[in-house]
Each structure stands twice: as structure tokens, then as C-alpha cells.
Design a protein around this motif. Structure first.
Motif, short mmCIF file in Angstrom:
data_model
loop_
_atom_site.label_atom_id
_atom_site.label_comp_id
_atom_site.label_asym_id
_atom_site.label_seq_id
_atom_site.Cartn_x
_atom_site.Cartn_y
_atom_site.Cartn_z
N GLU A 100 -13.06 6.61 -20.08
CA GLU A 100 -11.94 5.88 -19.47
C GLU A 100 -12.23 5.56 -18.02
O GLU A 100 -11.81 4.53 -17.50
CB GLU A 100 -10.66 6.71 -19.56
CG GLU A 100 -9.44 6.04 -18.98
CD GLU A 100 -8.20 6.91 -19.03
OE1 GLU A 100 -7.91 7.55 -18.00
OE2 GLU A 100 -7.56 6.96 -20.09
N GLY A 101 -12.98 6.43 -17.36
CA GLY A 101 -13.28 6.23 -15.94
C GLY A 101 -14.19 5.06 -15.67
O GLY A 101 -14.38 4.68 -14.49
N LYS A 102 -14.76 4.45 -16.72
CA LYS A 102 -15.70 3.34 -16.56
C LYS A 102 -15.17 2.03 -17.14
O LYS A 102 -15.95 1.12 -17.44
CB LYS A 102 -17.04 3.69 -17.23
CG LYS A 102 -17.73 4.89 -16.60
CD LYS A 102 -19.09 5.16 -17.19
CE LYS A 102 -19.01 5.78 -18.57
NZ LYS A 102 -20.34 6.21 -19.06
N GLU A 103 -13.85 1.92 -17.30
CA GLU A 103 -13.25 0.76 -17.96
C GLU A 103 -12.78 -0.32 -16.97
O GLU A 103 -11.80 -1.01 -17.22
CB GLU A 103 -12.06 1.20 -18.82
CG GLU A 103 -12.45 1.95 -20.08
CD GLU A 103 -13.02 1.04 -21.16
OE1 GLU A 103 -12.89 -0.19 -21.03
OE2 GLU A 103 -13.61 1.56 -22.11
N PHE A 104 -13.50 -0.46 -15.85
CA PHE A 104 -13.03 -1.37 -14.81
C PHE A 104 -13.89 -2.61 -14.65
O PHE A 104 -13.74 -3.36 -13.69
CB PHE A 104 -12.92 -0.61 -13.48
CG PHE A 104 -11.90 0.49 -13.53
CD1 PHE A 104 -10.58 0.25 -13.18
CD2 PHE A 104 -12.24 1.77 -13.98
CE1 PHE A 104 -9.64 1.26 -13.25
CE2 PHE A 104 -11.30 2.77 -14.06
CZ PHE A 104 -9.99 2.51 -13.70
N GLY A 105 -14.80 -2.83 -15.60
CA GLY A 105 -15.53 -4.09 -15.63
C GLY A 105 -16.85 -4.11 -14.89
O GLY A 105 -17.62 -5.06 -15.05
N ASP A 106 -17.14 -3.07 -14.08
CA ASP A 106 -18.39 -3.08 -13.32
C ASP A 106 -19.33 -1.95 -13.74
O ASP A 106 -20.41 -1.79 -13.14
CB ASP A 106 -18.13 -3.01 -11.81
CG ASP A 106 -17.31 -1.78 -11.41
OD1 ASP A 106 -17.07 -0.90 -12.27
OD2 ASP A 106 -16.91 -1.70 -10.23
N PRO A 154 -9.52 -2.01 -21.40
CA PRO A 154 -10.01 -2.46 -20.10
C PRO A 154 -8.93 -2.33 -19.03
O PRO A 154 -7.75 -2.55 -19.29
CB PRO A 154 -10.37 -3.93 -20.35
CG PRO A 154 -10.63 -4.02 -21.82
CD PRO A 154 -9.69 -3.04 -22.45
N ALA A 155 -9.35 -1.97 -17.83
CA ALA A 155 -8.42 -1.81 -16.71
C ALA A 155 -8.73 -2.84 -15.63
O ALA A 155 -9.87 -2.99 -15.21
CB ALA A 155 -8.53 -0.41 -16.13
N PHE A 156 -7.71 -3.57 -15.21
CA PHE A 156 -7.84 -4.57 -14.16
C PHE A 156 -6.46 -4.80 -13.57
O PHE A 156 -5.45 -4.34 -14.13
CB PHE A 156 -8.42 -5.88 -14.71
CG PHE A 156 -7.64 -6.45 -15.87
CD1 PHE A 156 -6.65 -7.40 -15.67
CD2 PHE A 156 -7.89 -6.03 -17.17
CE1 PHE A 156 -5.92 -7.92 -16.73
CE2 PHE A 156 -7.17 -6.53 -18.25
CZ PHE A 156 -6.18 -7.48 -18.03
N ASN A 157 -6.40 -5.46 -12.44
CA ASN A 157 -5.10 -5.74 -11.84
C ASN A 157 -4.39 -6.78 -12.69
O ASN A 157 -4.69 -7.96 -12.63
CB ASN A 157 -5.27 -6.26 -10.41
CG ASN A 157 -3.94 -6.41 -9.71
OD1 ASN A 157 -3.03 -5.62 -9.91
ND2 ASN A 157 -3.81 -7.45 -8.90
N GLY A 158 -3.46 -6.33 -13.49
CA GLY A 158 -2.79 -7.17 -14.46
C GLY A 158 -2.81 -6.57 -15.85
O GLY A 158 -2.11 -7.04 -16.75
N SER A 159 -3.57 -5.50 -16.03
CA SER A 159 -3.62 -4.87 -17.36
C SER A 159 -2.29 -4.23 -17.74
O SER A 159 -1.92 -4.21 -18.91
CB SER A 159 -4.74 -3.83 -17.43
OG SER A 159 -4.62 -2.86 -16.41
#
Length: 488
Positions: free
Chosen positions: A179-185, A441-446
Motif C-alpha cells: 500500500e505504501g507504494k501506490e502513489f504512481g512513482d 491507486p492513491a492520488f489527489n482525487g482518489s
């Protein structure tokens, strides 16, 4: 467009506020806690060498770190005991913690504090919180610690490794860790602390009396609902607490698009997703199901009901197991609760949502302070005794596989049942399905996407069953996409 401009301005304000502190270069406690004489494992240390190590990440000097969480008194008692053990290793690291209401309260307070550079060192978090904090690039990535060759000075002047060992990495339940790596980078932003998921609660007494088999797939679930409806026409066989979780889980189980952290973010308007929504609409028409929004409360109330209308299955949080247990009458429970993995599209490739808090570390100008924060996070997340005791006190699931073999915890799990020890039964099921967990995936808007698909499912379930149904479902999906794009 206006909202996008405002969001960019907010990010700029946050970044300005953070400049001063950026580094140079984010239940149901019914069971008694574990009591064990087993010592806490200290980190592997080496005798002080005659020459200084190549790199020292924490030099042993006094530092204070602040930790925001949502713990109640029962959990802070556990935390206090392990802070004392941590300080036996690192006596000059002072840990100050604050219980800040609920998870959203933590998010809101930190979002404000970031603008003036007064955010804590460590905080409970969910992925969308971290994505918000990262508008100001406020969260410290953890890869440099996880794989570091640097050392930390301990109480006796010896050195302990900063990095996670290969054994420690392998001990994490994979879905929780990832989960700690679900930010797209591809970088690590969080560490799992304590987790929950969804499980299927069922009335085992009723199932046994009527020779019903617990459904492993959604196809089997439909047949079981039909059988229950035939036995008890007044019932609503299935209650599902989270509409958003249901939608997202179905996307994962069907391997159909939901969202992406990069590129086009909102991908859930597709034929496969509209098809499963239409299937559940048909179930709704047959009286097979309800949800938290439609029922007007957690569906555990319907599951434990003693009135004429009740359910015999409920899908809800593993951490809320005692709420799924009926009240005892003269010391006897009206029925025994069974717990199983939620139904699957493919029972051979199960997918179950990962929930519950992780912890993130915030950037600070003092590298020694950041390293000390990492040492404390590492201590809590890799400590088998802490994970065992915290799990039983909180009702959440430990994030380490080896906790299941911990002598005291294993003894408690052996007593798991559908009555007094229903929380342990829930944890046991969660540990048995460790390979099934997924994260989105986690992003600003998820978080906006999550809210919209929950509303979307509710809307579609209540559409009229007429010749315009397909068109109405397509319109509802497009409206949800439009709302996501507008908010983003």
C-alpha cells in the motif's frame, strides 16, 4: 477549471509554508491485551568499531518526535509500554503522541499545520491523506531508510542498522506493505501499522439448520440468497456496509479498470463495471440485498435483528466483529456467528480490500530528527510482540505474518469462536487470506473517486426496472465520471 486553478494555488501556498521545515536534499476494543513475559526483540547491534561507520543516520543526540494518531486509552496504554522499550534502545529519542479524534481529524489538522511548517513527525494516515500532503511535497519517502547501509547509535554506544532486513521485509503481509507504494512513482511513502478488511459474517446456526453452504463466489451468493428468501420471505438475505468498497472490490475481482495514479485517473466507466452493477440491480429487485445507505445504518443491525425482518449474511469490517454478534439473552447468544472470506469472481484468485491505518513520516530540516522518526516507525511495525498485543487490544489485524505463530497470540487464536471470541475469529480469517489483499491507486482525487462510485452503486440499485435501465445506468456512470473530473 476554476477548481483546478484554486487547487494549484493551494499547492503553492502549502509549498511556501513547508519551505522552512523541508529537508535539504504523511474499533472495537473488546478483547483484553496480550500479557506476555516474552522480551521484546532488540535490534541487531554491533560492538562499537574502532573506526566510525561509513554513515550514521541517527547519532544518538537528544531529539523529540511528535506522533499524531487516533488511539483511545486502551491502545495508548499499549503504546506507552512499547515507547518505554524503545527508549531502552534509544534513550535520547523522546516520543510525544497526541490522539486527534478520527482519521479525518488527523488529516484536517495536518493539512492546516503543513501551511506553517508545524506538522508532526509521524501520523496515522490513509493513502488519499498522503496524496493531499504531497501537494506540498511534505511526506518523507522511506526507501532511503528501508535499504540504507547507515547505522544508528544505541544506548550503549553500539550501532544498530537503519534498514529493514530481508527477513523483516518478507514478514510483512504483502498487500499491506505494498500500500505504501501506490502513489504512481514506485516509491514508499507509508508503513502499515494495523489493518482491517471486509469479511462475510453469516448466521451459522441458520445455515447449519437449513443445510446451506457458505458462498465462495458471487454466483453461489445469488443461489444462497434465493434459498434464504424461499425459507424466510420476509428476510433481506444480504447486507453490505460499504457501497464504495463493493464497487472497487468488484473492479479488482473482475480485473476491470477503476482508477490510475498516473495519466487518465478515472477509468471506471466501462462495460464490465456496468454489467456487474446491472446484476446487483436485479438482486435488489428480488429483495436479496441492502446496503448501509439504503438501510439507513450499518447492516450489522439487520444481521443481529430480533424482529421479523432480518438478514442472514452481512459484509462489513473485520474490526467490527462484535457489532455483528447478537446480544446475549441470559448469557446465551441467539445464534452463532460464522465468518468467511467475501465472495469472489474467481475463488482461485481471491481479492479482498486492505483497510486500516498506516503511518507516514514528514520531512523536517533536521535529518537526525527524520531518522529518529524512522527508527520509531520501524520499531512499531516490525515488532512481533507489539503487533500481537496491539491487535488484540484494537480488534485490528497485525501486519506481520509471524504474529500468528507468536505463542500468546496463537493461543488466543486457538480459542476463536462465533460467540465470546468473535473478534479473534475475525482476525483468524483475515490472517488466513493474507495473500488476497489489494490496494487501490492513491492520488489527489482518489478519495473523490471512492465517494462517487459509492454513490453510483446506490443510485443504480434504485433505478426503475424498465426498458430504459441500460441507458439510465450509462448516464449514472457518466455523471460520476463528470463529478470526479470537476472536483479534480
Amino acid at each position: 477549471m476554476l477548481k483546478k486553478i484554486l487547487a494549484l494555488l493551494l499547492a503553492l501556498v502549502l509549498c511556501v509554508g513547508l519551505t522552512a521545515c523541508s529537508a535539504p536534499k504523511q474499533a472495537d476494543p473488546t478483547e483484553a491485551p496480550v500479557v506476555t513475559d516474552a522480551p521484546t526483540e532488540a535490534p541487531v547491534v554491533t560492538d562499537a568499531p574502532t573506526e566510525e561507520p561509513v554513515e550514521v543516520a541517527y547519532d544518538g543526540s537528544p531529539v523529540t518526535i511528535k506522533f499524531y494518531n487516533t488511539m483511545g486509552a486502551n491502545l495508548t496504554a499499549v503504546l506507552d509500554a512499547y515507547i518505554a522499550e524503545f527508549n531502552a534502545i534509544y534513550p535520547n529519542i523522546t516520543v510525544e503522541y497526541t490522539s486527534v479524534g478520527g482519521y479525518d481529524d488527523v488529516r484536517d489538522q495536518i493539512s492546516t499545520e503543513i501551511t506553517v511548517g508545524s506538522q508532526p513527525n509521524i501520523a496515522y494516515c490513509y493513502p488519499d491523506h498522503v496524496a493531499m500532503y504531497n501537494l506540498a511535497q511534505a511526506v518523507q519517502t522511506l526507501d532511503q531508510f528501508i535499504d540504507s547501509e547507515a547505522m544508528a547509535v544505541t544506548a550503549d554506544g553500539s550501532y544498530a542498522p537503519i534498514a529493514l532486513s530481508a527477513e523483516q521485509k518478507a514478514d510483512f503481509i504483502e498487500g499491506y506493505y505494498n500500500e505504501g507504494k501506490e502513489f504512481g512513482d514506485g516509491l514508499m511513502y507509508t508503513m502499515p501499522l494495523s489493518k482491517s478488511t471486509e469479511v462475510l459474517y453469516y448466521n451459522k446456526t441458520f445455515f447449519d439448520a437449513n443445510n446451506l453452504t457458505v458462498p465462495k463466489t458471487w454466483e453461489e451468493m445469488e443461489k444462497v440468497c434465493a434459498a434464504i428468501k424461499a425459507i424466510d420471505p420476509n428476510s433481506i438475505p444480504l447486507g453490505y456496509d460499504s457501497e464504495a468498497n463493493w464497487f472497487i472490490t468488484m473492479c479488482e475481482q473482475y480485473q476491470s479498470p477503476y482508477t490510475s495514479a498516473t495519466g487518465d485517473h478515472f477509468l471506471f466507466n466501462n462495460e464490465q463495471n456496468r454489467a456487474f452493477i446491472k446484476m446487483f440491480h436485479d438482486w435488489m429487485q428480488k429483495g436479496y440485498l441492502t446496503t448501509q445507505t439504503l438501510y439507513g445504518a450499518y447492516t450489522s443491525g439487520l444481521f443481529t435483528s430480533t424482529t421479523e425482518t432480518k438478514s442472514y449474511m452481512s459484509i462489513g469490517s473485520s474490526a467490527g466483529a462484535t457489532y455483528q454478534r447478537p446480544a446475549a439473552v441470559d448469557g446465551v447468544y441467539p445464534f452463532e456467528v460464522g465468518i468467511a472470506t467475501i465472495p469472489q469472481v474467481n475463488a482461485d484468485a481471491p481479492k479482498v480490500i486492505s483497510q486500516g491505518p498506516s503511518v507516514c513520516i514528514f520531512k523536517k530540516a533536521d535529518a537526525n530528527e527524520v531518522a529518529a522518526s524512522w527508527l520509531f516507525v520501524k520499531f512499531l511495525t516490525t515488532n512481533v510482540e507489539f503487533q500481537a498485543e496491539f491487535s488484540i487490544a484494537s480488534g485490528y489485524v497485525p501486519v506481520l505474518k509471524s504474529v500468528a505463530q507468536h505463542p500468546v497470540y496463537a493461543e488466543r487464536l486457538a480459542k476463536a469462536d462465533g460467540g465470546d471470541n468473535v473478534s479473534l475469529l475475525s482476525a483468524k480469517v483475515c490472517l488466513e487470506q493474507a495473500d488476497a489483499y489489494y490496494t487501490s491507486p492513491a492520488f489527489n482525487g482518489s478519495s473523490v473517486a471512492r465517494d462517487q462510485v459509492g454513490t453510483l452503486l446506490t443510485t443504480c440499485l434504485t433505478l426503475p426496472a424498465d426498458e430504459n435501465l441500460d441507458a439510465a445506468i450509462e448516464e449514472a456512470f457518466q455523471n460520476a465520471i463528470d463529478e470526479c473530473e470537476y472536483a479534480f
